[in-house]
Design an enzyme around this catalytic site. Structure first.
Site, PDB file in Angstrom:
ATOM      1  N   ARG A  68       0.816  -1.217   0.000  1.00 53.67           N
ATOM      2  CA  ARG A  68       0.000   0.000   0.000  1.00 53.67           C
ATOM      3  C   ARG A  68       0.849   1.267   0.000  1.00 53.67           C
ATOM      4  NH1 ARG A  68      -5.342  -0.536   1.655  1.00 53.67           N
ATOM      5  NH2 ARG A  68      -5.982  -2.553   2.507  1.00 53.67           N
ATOM      6  N   ARG A  69       2.006   1.153   0.610  1.00 49.28           N
ATOM      7  CA  ARG A  69       2.863   2.348   0.771  1.00 49.28           C
ATOM      8  C   ARG A  69       4.309   1.991   0.432  1.00 49.28           C
ATOM      9  NH1 ARG A  69       1.847   0.072   5.719  1.00 49.28           N
ATOM     10  NH2 ARG A  69       3.647  -0.364   7.060  1.00 49.28           N
TER      11      ARG A  69
ATOM     12  N   LEU B 204      -1.442 -11.613   3.863  1.00 42.22           N
ATOM     13  CA  LEU B 204      -2.306 -10.521   4.279  1.00 42.22           C
ATOM     14  C   LEU B 204      -3.029 -10.862   5.575  1.00 42.22           C
ATOM     15  CD1 LEU B 204      -3.935  -9.587   0.852  1.00 42.22           C
ATOM     16  CD2 LEU B 204      -2.331  -8.184   2.161  1.00 42.22           C
ATOM     17  N   GLY B 205      -3.190  -9.868   6.415  1.00 48.69           N
ATOM     18  CA  GLY B 205      -3.910 -10.094   7.660  1.00 48.69           C
ATOM     19  C   GLY B 205      -3.922  -8.838   8.503  1.00 48.69           C
TER      20      GLY B 205
ATOM     21  N   TYR C 267     -13.046 -13.786  13.935  1.00 50.55           N
ATOM     22  CA  TYR C 267     -11.735 -13.937  13.310  1.00 50.55           C
ATOM     23  C   TYR C 267     -11.559 -15.333  12.728  1.00 50.55           C
ATOM     24  CZ  TYR C 267      -6.626 -14.141  12.878  1.00 50.55           C
ATOM     25  OH  TYR C 267      -5.347 -14.293  12.404  1.00 50.55           O
TER      26      TYR C 267
ATOM     27  N   LYS D 190     -11.426 -16.701   8.687  1.00 50.24           N
ATOM     28  CA  LYS D 190     -10.314 -17.519   8.201  1.00 50.24           C
ATOM     29  C   LYS D 190     -10.831 -18.822   7.608  1.00 50.24           C
ATOM     30  CE  LYS D 190      -6.811 -14.888   9.336  1.00 50.24           C
ATOM     31  NZ  LYS D 190      -5.947 -14.278   8.297  1.00 50.24           N
TER      32      LYS D 190
ATOM     33  N   LEU E  68       1.773 -16.185  16.831  1.00 48.29           N
ATOM     34  CA  LEU E  68       2.982 -15.807  16.106  1.00 48.29           C
ATOM     35  C   LEU E  68       3.918 -14.991  16.987  1.00 48.29           C
ATOM     36  CD1 LEU E  68       1.446 -14.805  12.657  1.00 48.29           C
ATOM     37  CD2 LEU E  68       2.904 -16.785  13.130  1.00 48.29           C
TER      38      LEU E  68
ATOM     39  N   ARG F 194       0.678  -5.027  20.382  1.00 50.01           N
ATOM     40  CA  ARG F 194      -0.510  -5.788  20.745  1.00 50.01           C
ATOM     41  C   ARG F 194      -0.273  -6.351  22.141  1.00 50.01           C
ATOM     42  NH1 ARG F 194      -1.767  -9.370  15.249  1.00 50.01           N
ATOM     43  NH2 ARG F 194      -1.744  -7.632  13.764  1.00 50.01           N
TER      44      ARG F 194
END
Length: 229
Positions: free
Chosen positions: A39-40, A75-76, A127, A131, A154, A162
């Site tokens: 995206r950037r 992606l996530g 969530y 998935k 992860l 987080r």
């Protein structure tokens, strides 16, 4: 030595697993070119990787970039980051499915995607349900070679903080030692192990759909790609 003619495309190159995957693909020599759809702007010190800033809502406009051998989807997001269930679903469901369709149309040989432990279309958790829906829809697409990776918690350095995952990561060092037998699939797993496993699986000639659970991914620790990092 004959140079490889394989090419790859990575979606989600700025995420926890995506960044590790880019690092591995940049150095393992399996591809002559790796397209990174982001995206950037990002800085990647690699002659193999080629960064493309795209509008994920218009992926079909980048059809030529999907003319590759393998497509990796990392992606996530989270509800907290996405701000709404609709926005979350767009990133975790709509984009991966659209990418898979375009990949199939362009003759990609393999589609490798990061899902999640507990993915289930009937889950009470939004969530996990999303998935599960991704996996189900991808299965219906009848891709030549579909590889689904379901890691547990992860471990690794994320860009965004987080709290829950940070606390769990701190505890995982001790918990992983006692989580054996039937509890082994719930151990935390390093993001780079998942990335390394994806890279290794992509070099196989396996056809059809395959799902790799977290403890199975973790057992791939002996592969050369993991040893290098």
């Amino acid at each position: 030595m004959e140079l490889t003619k394989k090419t790859a495309l990575v979606l989600g190159a700025t995420g926890l697993i995506g960044k590790e995957l880019v690092h591995i693909l940049s150095e393992n020599g399996h591809y002559q070119k790796v397209y990174l759809l982001v995206r950037r702007p990002i800085e990647v010190e690699s002659k193999v990787c080629e960064v493309h800033i795209v509008d994920f809502d218009k992926l079909h406009q980048y059809n030529e970039l999907f003319q590759v051998t393998d497509v990796y989807c990392c992606l996530g997001t989270t509800i907290k980051v996405a701000k709404s269930k609709e926005a979350f679903r767009k990133v975790d469901y709509e984009y991966p499915i659209e990418a898979a369709k375009i990949a199939k149309e362009n003759g990609a040989e393999k589609y490798l995607i990061v899902s999640s432990m507990g993915a289930d279309t009937k889950s009470i958790f939004f969530y996990s349900r999303v998935k599960g829906e991704v996996e189900e829809t991808l299965t219906r697409l009848n891709l030549p070679s579909l590889h689904i990776f379901r890691p547990s918690l992860l471990l690794g350095k994320r860009e965004e903080f987080r709290l829950g995952e940070k606390l769990a990561e701190k505890a995982s060092g001790v918990l992983n030692k006692i989580m054996i037998g039937p509890l082994r699939p719930y151990r935390g797993i390093q993001a780079r192990k998942v990335a390394a496993a994806m890279s290794v699986v992509a070099q196989s000639d396996i056809k059809g759909k395959h799902i790799y659970l977290s403890h199975e991914i973790d057992s791939m620790v002996g592969f050369s790609e993991w040893k290098k990092h």
